[in-house]
Design a protein around this motif. Structure first.
Motif, mmCIF file in Angstrom:
data_model
loop_
_atom_site.group_PDB
_atom_site.id
_atom_site.type_symbol
_atom_site.label_atom_id
_atom_site.label_comp_id
_atom_site.label_asym_id
_atom_site.label_seq_id
_atom_site.Cartn_x
_atom_site.Cartn_y
_atom_site.Cartn_z
ATOM 1 N N TYR A 248 -1.505 76.716 34.145
ATOM 2 C CA TYR A 248 -0.819 75.775 35.042
ATOM 3 C C TYR A 248 0.693 76.022 35.037
ATOM 4 C CZ TYR A 248 0.892 71.231 36.728
ATOM 5 O OH TYR A 248 1.552 70.235 37.410
ATOM 6 N N ASN A 249 1.258 76.149 33.845
ATOM 7 C CA ASN A 249 2.699 76.370 33.752
ATOM 8 C C ASN A 249 3.105 77.715 34.348
ATOM 9 O OD1 ASN A 249 3.071 73.904 32.446
ATOM 10 N ND2 ASN A 249 2.731 74.803 30.421
ATOM 11 N N LEU A 250 2.274 78.717 34.146
ATOM 12 C CA LEU A 250 2.545 80.022 34.752
ATOM 13 C C LEU A 250 2.554 79.904 36.272
ATOM 14 C CD1 LEU A 250 2.982 83.080 34.556
ATOM 15 C CD2 LEU A 250 0.486 83.341 34.390
ATOM 16 N N GLY A 251 1.610 79.150 36.809
ATOM 17 C CA GLY A 251 1.592 78.930 38.253
ATOM 18 C C GLY A 251 2.871 78.297 38.748
ATOM 19 N N ASN A 252 3.402 77.315 37.996
ATOM 20 C CA ASN A 252 4.641 76.652 38.392
ATOM 21 C C ASN A 252 5.803 77.641 38.469
ATOM 22 O OD1 ASN A 252 3.207 74.274 38.369
ATOM 23 N ND2 ASN A 252 3.998 73.585 36.387
ATOM 24 N N VAL A 253 5.904 78.527 37.467
ATOM 25 C CA VAL A 253 7.013 79.485 37.453
ATOM 26 C C VAL A 253 6.847 80.515 38.563
ATOM 27 C CG1 VAL A 253 8.223 81.229 36.112
ATOM 28 C CG2 VAL A 253 7.398 79.187 34.993
ATOM 29 N N LEU A 254 5.636 80.996 38.735
ATOM 30 C CA LEU A 254 5.413 81.987 39.795
ATOM 31 C C LEU A 254 5.756 81.402 41.158
ATOM 32 C CD1 LEU A 254 2.055 83.482 38.463
ATOM 33 C CD2 LEU A 254 4.282 84.639 38.532
ATOM 34 N N GLN A 255 5.457 80.123 41.355
ATOM 35 C CA GLN A 255 5.827 79.476 42.615
ATOM 36 C C GLN A 255 7.349 79.445 42.782
ATOM 37 O OE1 GLN A 255 4.361 75.483 43.075
ATOM 38 N NE2 GLN A 255 5.316 75.203 45.071
ATOM 39 N N LYS A 256 8.057 79.106 41.706
ATOM 40 C CA LYS A 256 9.520 79.082 41.772
ATOM 41 C C LYS A 256 10.088 80.466 42.065
ATOM 42 C CE LYS A 256 10.112 75.150 38.638
ATOM 43 N NZ LYS A 256 10.580 74.692 37.319
ATOM 44 N N GLN A 257 9.416 81.499 41.586
ATOM 45 C CA GLN A 257 9.880 82.867 41.811
ATOM 46 C C GLN A 257 9.505 83.387 43.202
ATOM 47 O OE1 GLN A 257 8.066 84.800 38.327
ATOM 48 N NE2 GLN A 257 10.128 85.172 37.543
ATOM 49 N N GLY A 258 8.763 82.570 43.952
ATOM 50 C CA GLY A 258 8.335 83.015 45.274
ATOM 51 C C GLY A 258 7.136 83.924 45.260
ATOM 52 N N GLN A 259 6.490 84.066 44.101
ATOM 53 C CA GLN A 259 5.284 84.891 44.000
ATOM 54 C C GLN A 259 4.081 84.002 44.307
ATOM 55 O OE1 GLN A 259 5.218 87.627 40.563
ATOM 56 N NE2 GLN A 259 7.287 86.906 40.069
ATOM 57 N N LEU A 260 3.933 83.671 45.568
ATOM 58 C CA LEU A 260 3.022 82.597 45.964
ATOM 59 C C LEU A 260 1.564 82.980 45.784
ATOM 60 C CD1 LEU A 260 4.881 81.179 49.095
ATOM 61 C CD2 LEU A 260 5.133 80.579 46.676
ATOM 62 N N ASP A 261 1.191 84.213 46.115
ATOM 63 C CA ASP A 261 -0.209 84.610 45.921
ATOM 64 C C ASP A 261 -0.591 84.545 44.446
ATOM 65 O OD1 ASP A 261 -0.521 85.027 48.630
ATOM 66 O OD2 ASP A 261 -0.137 87.183 48.521
ATOM 67 N N GLU A 262 0.329 85.004 43.590
ATOM 68 C CA GLU A 262 0.058 84.946 42.152
ATOM 69 C C GLU A 262 -0.010 83.500 41.658
ATOM 70 O OE1 GLU A 262 2.281 86.737 43.655
ATOM 71 O OE2 GLU A 262 2.191 88.833 42.983
ATOM 72 N N ALA A 263 0.828 82.639 42.234
ATOM 73 C CA ALA A 263 0.778 81.221 41.857
ATOM 74 C C ALA A 263 -0.563 80.611 42.245
ATOM 75 C CB ALA A 263 1.926 80.456 42.518
ATOM 76 N N VAL A 264 -1.042 80.939 43.448
ATOM 77 C CA VAL A 264 -2.362 80.454 43.870
ATOM 78 C C VAL A 264 -3.432 80.898 42.885
ATOM 79 C CG1 VAL A 264 -4.169 80.714 45.620
ATOM 80 C CG2 VAL A 264 -1.818 80.257 46.326
ATOM 81 N N ALA A 265 -3.366 82.151 42.470
ATOM 82 C CA ALA A 265 -4.361 82.673 41.521
ATOM 83 C C ALA A 265 -4.319 81.902 40.205
ATOM 84 C CB ALA A 265 -4.125 84.163 41.280
ATOM 85 N N SER A 266 -3.111 81.574 39.728
ATOM 86 C CA SER A 266 -3.001 80.815 38.467
ATOM 87 C C SER A 266 -3.599 79.419 38.611
ATOM 88 C CB SER A 266 -1.532 80.722 38.048
ATOM 89 O OG SER A 266 -1.080 81.945 37.516
ATOM 90 N N TYR A 267 -3.273 78.736 39.714
ATOM 91 C CA TYR A 267 -3.819 77.394 39.900
ATOM 92 C C TYR A 267 -5.336 77.426 40.064
ATOM 93 C CZ TYR A 267 0.985 75.746 40.508
ATOM 94 O OH TYR A 267 2.302 75.436 40.323
ATOM 95 N N ARG A 268 -5.836 78.468 40.712
ATOM 96 C CA ARG A 268 -7.302 78.566 40.843
ATOM 97 C C ARG A 268 -7.957 78.779 39.477
ATOM 98 N NH1 ARG A 268 -8.739 78.015 45.891
ATOM 99 N NH2 ARG A 268 -7.649 78.977 47.648
ATOM 100 N N ARG A 269 -7.289 79.522 38.596
ATOM 101 C CA ARG A 269 -7.841 79.675 37.238
ATOM 102 C C ARG A 269 -7.854 78.326 36.525
ATOM 103 N NH1 ARG A 269 -4.251 84.231 37.310
ATOM 104 N NH2 ARG A 269 -5.411 86.132 37.822
ATOM 105 N N VAL A 270 -6.787 77.559 36.686
ATOM 106 C CA VAL A 270 -6.756 76.215 36.102
ATOM 107 C C VAL A 270 -7.964 75.416 36.570
ATOM 108 C CG1 VAL A 270 -5.524 74.022 36.068
ATOM 109 C CG2 VAL A 270 -4.245 76.153 35.872
ATOM 110 N N LEU A 271 -8.199 75.437 37.883
ATOM 111 C CA LEU A 271 -9.261 74.599 38.455
ATOM 112 C C LEU A 271 -10.647 75.137 38.136
ATOM 113 C CD1 LEU A 271 -7.481 73.834 41.821
ATOM 114 C CD2 LEU A 271 -7.844 72.274 39.900
ATOM 115 N N ALA A 272 -10.743 76.433 37.835
ATOM 116 C CA ALA A 272 -12.030 76.961 37.382
ATOM 117 C C ALA A 272 -12.407 76.370 36.029
ATOM 118 C CB ALA A 272 -11.964 78.482 37.304
#
Length: 548
Positions: A248-272
């Motif tokens: 989840y925290n990795l997703g937050n940072v990736l979103q801030k960095q503009g790495q949106l596809d990677e952020a989506v992947a992190s949040y999907r792992r959280v929800l899995a």
């Protein structure tokens, strides 16, 4: 690990949390007196061996056997209480451990373990008392100092918690858990460099400490050291691939960095791992919104609300994306937004987004009147970190700020220009102030989170002395693309997809007239940049006339 200070400790500790040491009786008279009823030490040791190996039914059966022979056996009562706690029977656990202590009140470990159960039950005062009793018996008990620090932290007694952790580290300098816990407190106290040092010490002692890697990442993220934060989260995930918080925290940072596809992947792992994680659904919606996938964003926000019906932030974002316009943004949304923004607010807003509204408002006021030296009583609505306060302070004998974000207020306090800071929503605070008590009221970039301004303007009028000044900024609905769709039926305000409101000039003019204000100045100005483009705004200065 046996606790410090016990002579001839027995090797029956159950590991990470509990302390289990059978009280050895070397007094021959005691042994003689108890021989008829006390079970052999080997039986208790056998029970403890099962207990420590996780074979709880076998251990419990032996403890019961012991208690059938000697119903008041302190060790059997104590350890039966631990099994009750481990199997979710917390009230029974408390009863059994307290009964054990009634027969052996000087059992340090029983006091310690009772503290664990009480803490997890949320009985913080009782837990603290149990740890303090353990420490009265054994002052050099590092684990008890550490756990007392945990309770004090949960009680909000941060300075006392720090003292407990530091005492634990004095006794046991290589205590990695305590270094990590101390880092958590220092982070809460906004001592970020010290927190980083504590986490790094924990990791020096225990390099495979996934929690400390994750916590270090959180502080690095707050400091804006995003690449380092990503590295910390990835290290935590290497050690524990199922670590939901780190994903989840990795997703937050990736979103801030503009790495949106990677952020989506992190949040999907959280929800899995955790499909009911409401905040992960909301953050996933935020990324979809940034990507322009508005239907997916709305669905994620709806899922958030289904899981967390009280999540007003998600409701607000649904309204923003579905062309609805409630009267204001929820307090929960505003508070959480700015608590998370506080540490980087000034540099991001002023440097990156070219925010100049505070100085522009004061410049407009200077055009309208001569600014006195330390003469005005000023109310700063939505004061944030105090950017307006810095501009107006030279002219204020009293400067009062109000904001919903505690973290913003903490930043404002460091400016040392406010005489009073209030944690509150605007209207409740204003209603508690005396009439005609201010010379200037300022609201810089605050009304973007309020649609309907009627009550705020009326309260501003009540609080201002005759001839006082009300100055504010709003995003300009008239100047936005598509802002005025129907000139014959133009809205007074509109909630945009950004989650912020824009207001029409005609609405502001109506409010001024209805409340006895004279508009001294209303100019078009860019409030900030968004996606590299200026956001048009109105900056206004009104003068309060005599009440009608």
């Amino acid at each position: 690990m046996s606790k410090t200070g016990r002579n001839d400790p027995c090797p029956c500790n159950s590991g990470k949390k509990y302390k289990q040491c059978c009280q050895r009786r070397d007094d021959e008279a005691h042994i003689a007196n108890q021989r008829s009823t006390a079970p052999p030490l080997q039986i208790l040791q056998a029970a403890l061996a099962h207990h420590q190996a996780g074979r709880l039914p076998q251990a419990e059966a032996i403890y019961r056997q012991i208690l059938q022979a000697e119903p008041n056996h302190p060790d059997a009562l104590h350890f039966s209480g631990l099994i009750a706690h481990q199997t979710g029977k917390n009230e029974i656990a408390i009863e059994l451990i307290r009964k054990a202590l009634s027969f052996r009140p000087d059992d340090t470990d029983a006091h310690y373990n009772l503290g664990i159960v009480l803490h997890e039950q949320g009985k913080l005062d009782d837990a603290a008392a149990s740890y303090r009793r353990a420490l009265a018996l054994t002052p050099d008990y590092a684990d008890a100092h550490n756990n007392l620090g945990n309770v004090l932290k949960d009680q909000g007694k941060l300075d006392e918690a720090v003292a407990s952790y530091r005492m634990a580290l004095t006794l046991k300098p290589d205590y990695a858990d305590t270094h990590n816990n101390l880092g958590n407190i220092l982070r809460e106290q906004d001592k970020l460099d010290d927190a980083v040092a504590s986490y790094r010490m924990a990791l020096t002692l225990k390099p495979d400490y996934a929690d400390a890697h994750n916590n270090l990442g959180n502080v690095l993220q707050e400091q804006g050291r995003l690449d380092e934060a990503v590295a910390s989260y990835r290290r935590a995930l290497t050690l524990n691939p199922d670590y939901v918080d780190a994903h989840y925290n990795l997703g937050n940072v990736l979103q801030k960095q503009g790495q949106l596809d990677e952020a989506v992947a992190s949040y999907r792992r959280v929800l899995a791992f955790k499909p009911d994680y409401a905040e992960a659904h909301k953050n996933l919606g935020n990324v979809f919104q940034e990507q322009g996938q508005l239907d997916k964003a709305v669905e994620s926000y709806h899922q958030t609300v289904r899981l967390d019906p009280k999540n007003e932030s998600a409701e607000h974002l649904i309204a923003a994306l579905t062309a609805k316009t409630p009267e204001r943004a929820p307090s929960q949304y505003i508070e959480k937004l700015f608590d998370g923004y506080a540490n980087k607010f000034d540099t991001h807003l002023v440097r990156d987004l070219e925010y100049k509204i505070p100085s522009e408002l004061v410049a407009l006021l200077k055009q309208a009147t001569e600014l006195p030296d330390k003469a005005w009583s000023v109310l700063d609505l939505g004061c944030g970190t105090g950017l307006v306060g810095l501009e107006i302070a030279p002219h204020a004998r009293q400067l009062v700020g109000v904001d919903l974000s505690n973290k913003m207020l903490a930043r404002a306090q460091t400016r040392k220009v406010y005489h009073r800071l209030v944690h509150s929503d605007l209207l409740p605070m204003m209603r508690g102030e005396e009439a005609s008590s201010y010379d200037v009221i300022v609201a810089a970039d605050v009304f973007v989170y309020l649609g309907m301004l009627d009550e705020i303007v009326a309260e501003a009028k009540r609080l201002l002395r005759v001839g006082g000044y009300f100055m504010f900024s709003v995003e300009a609905l008239d100047a936005l693309p598509g802002g005025i769709i129907d000139p014959e039926n133009k809205p007074e305000y509109k909630l945009n997809q950004s989650g912020r409101y824009a207001h029409s000039a005609s609405y502001l003019e109506r409010l001024a007239s209805a409340n006895g204000f004279s508009s001294l100045s209303m100019v078009s100005t860019p409030v900030r940049l968004e996606d590299g483009l200026p956001i048009p705004a109105w900056a206004a200065v009104w003068e309060s006339g005599a009440s009608r």
